[in-house]
Design an enzyme around this catalytic site. Sequence first.
Site, mmCIF file in Angstrom:
data_model
loop_
_atom_site.group_PDB
_atom_site.id
_atom_site.type_symbol
_atom_site.label_atom_id
_atom_site.label_comp_id
_atom_site.label_asym_id
_atom_site.label_seq_id
_atom_site.Cartn_x
_atom_site.Cartn_y
_atom_site.Cartn_z
ATOM 1 N N TYR A 153 -37.601 -30.393 -8.117
ATOM 2 C CA TYR A 153 -36.944 -29.608 -7.060
ATOM 3 C C TYR A 153 -37.252 -30.269 -5.703
ATOM 4 O O TYR A 153 -37.739 -29.622 -4.778
ATOM 5 C CB TYR A 153 -37.416 -28.148 -7.050
ATOM 6 N N GLN A 179 -37.081 -27.569 5.438
ATOM 7 C CA GLN A 179 -37.915 -26.406 5.779
ATOM 8 C C GLN A 179 -37.683 -25.998 7.227
ATOM 9 O O GLN A 179 -37.556 -26.864 8.096
ATOM 10 C CB GLN A 179 -39.393 -26.751 5.574
ATOM 11 N N CYS A 222 -38.631 -8.582 20.925
ATOM 12 C CA CYS A 222 -37.194 -8.806 20.955
ATOM 13 C C CYS A 222 -36.477 -7.455 21.087
ATOM 14 O O CYS A 222 -36.767 -6.532 20.334
ATOM 15 C CB CYS A 222 -36.786 -9.503 19.663
ATOM 16 N N CYS A 278 -36.462 -9.977 11.560
ATOM 17 C CA CYS A 278 -37.931 -9.904 11.686
ATOM 18 C C CYS A 278 -38.369 -8.516 11.253
ATOM 19 O O CYS A 278 -38.519 -7.622 12.072
ATOM 20 C CB CYS A 278 -38.355 -10.114 13.142
ATOM 21 N N GLU A 314 -33.815 -33.573 -8.345
ATOM 22 C CA GLU A 314 -33.132 -32.569 -7.525
ATOM 23 C C GLU A 314 -31.690 -32.447 -7.998
ATOM 24 O O GLU A 314 -31.060 -33.434 -8.354
ATOM 25 C CB GLU A 314 -33.225 -33.017 -6.053
ATOM 26 N N ASP A 367 -41.414 -27.260 -6.554
ATOM 27 C CA ASP A 367 -41.111 -26.455 -5.359
ATOM 28 C C ASP A 367 -39.750 -25.803 -5.573
ATOM 29 O O ASP A 367 -38.769 -26.157 -4.928
ATOM 30 C CB ASP A 367 -41.111 -27.358 -4.119
ATOM 31 N N CYS A 369 -31.326 -6.054 14.181
ATOM 32 C CA CYS A 369 -31.132 -7.362 13.551
ATOM 33 C C CYS A 369 -31.689 -7.352 12.131
ATOM 34 O O CYS A 369 -31.012 -7.733 11.190
ATOM 35 C CB CYS A 369 -31.810 -8.436 14.394
ATOM 36 N N CYS A 407 -41.799 -20.094 -2.575
ATOM 37 C CA CYS A 407 -41.422 -19.200 -1.466
ATOM 38 C C CYS A 407 -41.307 -17.766 -1.953
ATOM 39 O O CYS A 407 -40.850 -16.896 -1.221
ATOM 40 C CB CYS A 407 -40.118 -19.674 -0.836
ATOM 41 N N CYS A 451 -32.807 -15.873 20.333
ATOM 42 C CA CYS A 451 -33.654 -15.376 19.247
ATOM 43 C C CYS A 451 -35.063 -15.913 19.457
ATOM 44 O O CYS A 451 -35.266 -17.119 19.557
ATOM 45 C CB CYS A 451 -33.093 -15.855 17.912
HETATM 46 N N1 SAH Z 1 -39.193 -29.691 -1.917
HETATM 47 C C1 SAH Z 1 -38.078 -29.614 -1.010
HETATM 48 C C2 SAH Z 1 -36.966 -28.656 -1.439
HETATM 49 C C3 SAH Z 1 -37.378 -27.283 -1.875
HETATM 50 S S1 SAH Z 1 -36.050 -26.116 -1.989
HETATM 51 C C4 SAH Z 1 -38.532 -29.309 0.413
HETATM 52 O O1 SAH Z 1 -39.641 -28.839 0.626
HETATM 53 O O2 SAH Z 1 -37.766 -29.576 1.339
HETATM 54 C C5 SAH Z 1 -35.670 -26.111 -3.693
HETATM 55 C C6 SAH Z 1 -34.748 -27.215 -4.103
HETATM 56 O O3 SAH Z 1 -34.504 -27.075 -5.496
HETATM 57 C C7 SAH Z 1 -33.371 -27.194 -3.442
HETATM 58 O O4 SAH Z 1 -33.154 -28.448 -2.843
HETATM 59 C C8 SAH Z 1 -32.398 -26.952 -4.611
HETATM 60 O O5 SAH Z 1 -31.176 -27.635 -4.453
HETATM 61 C C9 SAH Z 1 -33.170 -27.492 -5.781
HETATM 62 N N2 SAH Z 1 -32.840 -26.979 -7.131
HETATM 63 C C10 SAH Z 1 -32.402 -25.744 -7.466
HETATM 64 N N3 SAH Z 1 -32.314 -25.622 -8.805
HETATM 65 C C11 SAH Z 1 -32.719 -26.805 -9.336
HETATM 66 C C12 SAH Z 1 -32.881 -27.286 -10.681
HETATM 67 N N4 SAH Z 1 -32.604 -26.523 -11.723
HETATM 68 N N5 SAH Z 1 -33.337 -28.533 -10.857
HETATM 69 C C13 SAH Z 1 -33.648 -29.326 -9.787
HETATM 70 N N6 SAH Z 1 -33.509 -28.921 -8.506
HETATM 71 C C14 SAH Z 1 -33.054 -27.677 -8.273
#
Ligand code: SAH
Length: 492
Positions: free
Chosen positions: A350, A321, A87, A96, A371, A421, A93, A448, A178
């Site tokens: 989450y 994602q 790029c 990356c 969530e 997650d 930027c 992540c 991009c």
């Molecule tokens: N598992 C999903 C989302 C992961 S991202 C996927 O793979 O698509 C993390 C998520 O946690 C987000 O949607 C965010 O809104 C949520 N989150 C953040 N703090 C939180 C909490 N204290 N309790 C529950 N969810 C929460």
Amino acid sequence: MNRSAEHNGKGSIQPPFHKNDEVTLTIEDLGSAGEGIGRADGYTLFVKDALPGDTIRALITRTKPTYGYARLLKIETPSGYRTAAKCPVARSCGGCQIQEMEYAQQLQFKQRKVREDLIRIGGFDPKTADHVMHPIVGMEYPWRYRNKAQIPVGMRGGKLCAGFYAGRTHVIIPMEDCLISSPVCAKVQAKVLTWMERYHIPPYDETTGKGLVRHILVRTGKAGREIMVCLVINGRTLPHAQELSDDLFEIPGIVSFSVNINTERSNVILGRELRILRGRPYMEDELEIMDAAYPDAGGEAVFTPTGRSVRYRISPLSFYQVNPYQTVRLYSLALSFAGLTGHENVWDLYCGAGTISLFLAGRAGHVFGVEIIPQAIENARANARINGIRNAEFVTGAAEKVMPEYLREHSEDAVDTVVVDPPRKGCDIVCLQTILQAAPSRIVYVSCDPATLCRDLKILTADGHYRLQHLQPVDMFPQTASVENVCLLARK
Ligand code: SAH
């Protein structure tokens, strides 16, 4: 002379160099943000765009007592890991961070970073780390993977432009395409700019708060099947909306065009109000479920299609994602780690729009998704419905509140498997304690951020009831320094 930091006799440490000093150094390592790390006369310097093995000339930009930052001026001897950036704006930027590193080396760098965090932050010994870690799951073609772009629009030198904000500033650097994003994003951007020029639609100006078009938001399904466009505007109406909509709907696959109203003078991209101008209020994507297995202990993960998939509806504002090719593998690993036989009570904490929950539901007795964002829970329920899934239940609230309350009231209910997650900051301590109390036979942690993952793994394994069995890095973000992980903790 070794010029590492010296005491000045008054108790404080003086850095051996000053701002604007020029130095020559050899880069030895990479920092967690992908910056090169080397030493000049024993003093540690962080240099963006420099790679291990490079000998460089650099200009010192900031000094702290024991380390400093420098800007790459010239590569005197290039590293053997170097490759030309694809790029033209890779350095300005900054999106990356490691595009100039060969992909095989990028993967090794990420593998090493996770291993180091597991030892240093998680407190695991090197032998255990090597035993539980599997080689990172990379991409065959590490480009064009992003299914989402948020492109700022503005003026530069009297010309209308769209591109990206130059590293940590709000100066827009024009960019037509991009290379880690779907090519559809470039097509949409070109159409919007042409329309703005033709009808003299002003871009938003951050300094005056005037002008209309702020960002172009593009999302695509896997392999670009369905496309959704949302224009973020500083106003309530969009002039010549029909003309733009006609232009956009020439793009094959476009199913949704909306405006998001953001009249706030802040750098938050999205406002609260969304208006659909044409098509559906969502796009659909479909992810295939794979069986993930390790034919050789400690070896690479192998994926085989199951022939089943899950459909998702994604509205312009919901989390999804960004790399669908690797998401399939990540979720399939989570499913395999969960070890379900059809009877288990599973918690997916989450859960966002229920993405992982619905992957698990087909093999579980019952899935509870938790969530904090109400719209995501609405998406999750709708997603369960369109897939005909009846054994998934979704609750709005913080994981650290919902789970303990539920378990107090339903103390007789067993929790067999917990999947978490969390966002970058990791799990709340109350959430971790509740999981330990619930004593599921398996905990699957999707993360992540390796540093917070390893911090939480230390807590989860501290009392000796859980053993870390697998830790699998997945390259969700090629060309960048980020790395995703999924791991399995089993109750002894
Ligand atoms: N598992 C999903 C989302 C992961 S991202 C996927 O793979 O698509 C993390 C998520 O946690 C987000 O949607 C965010 O809104 C949520 N989150 C953040 N703090 C939180 C909490 N204290 N309790 C529950 N969810 C929460």
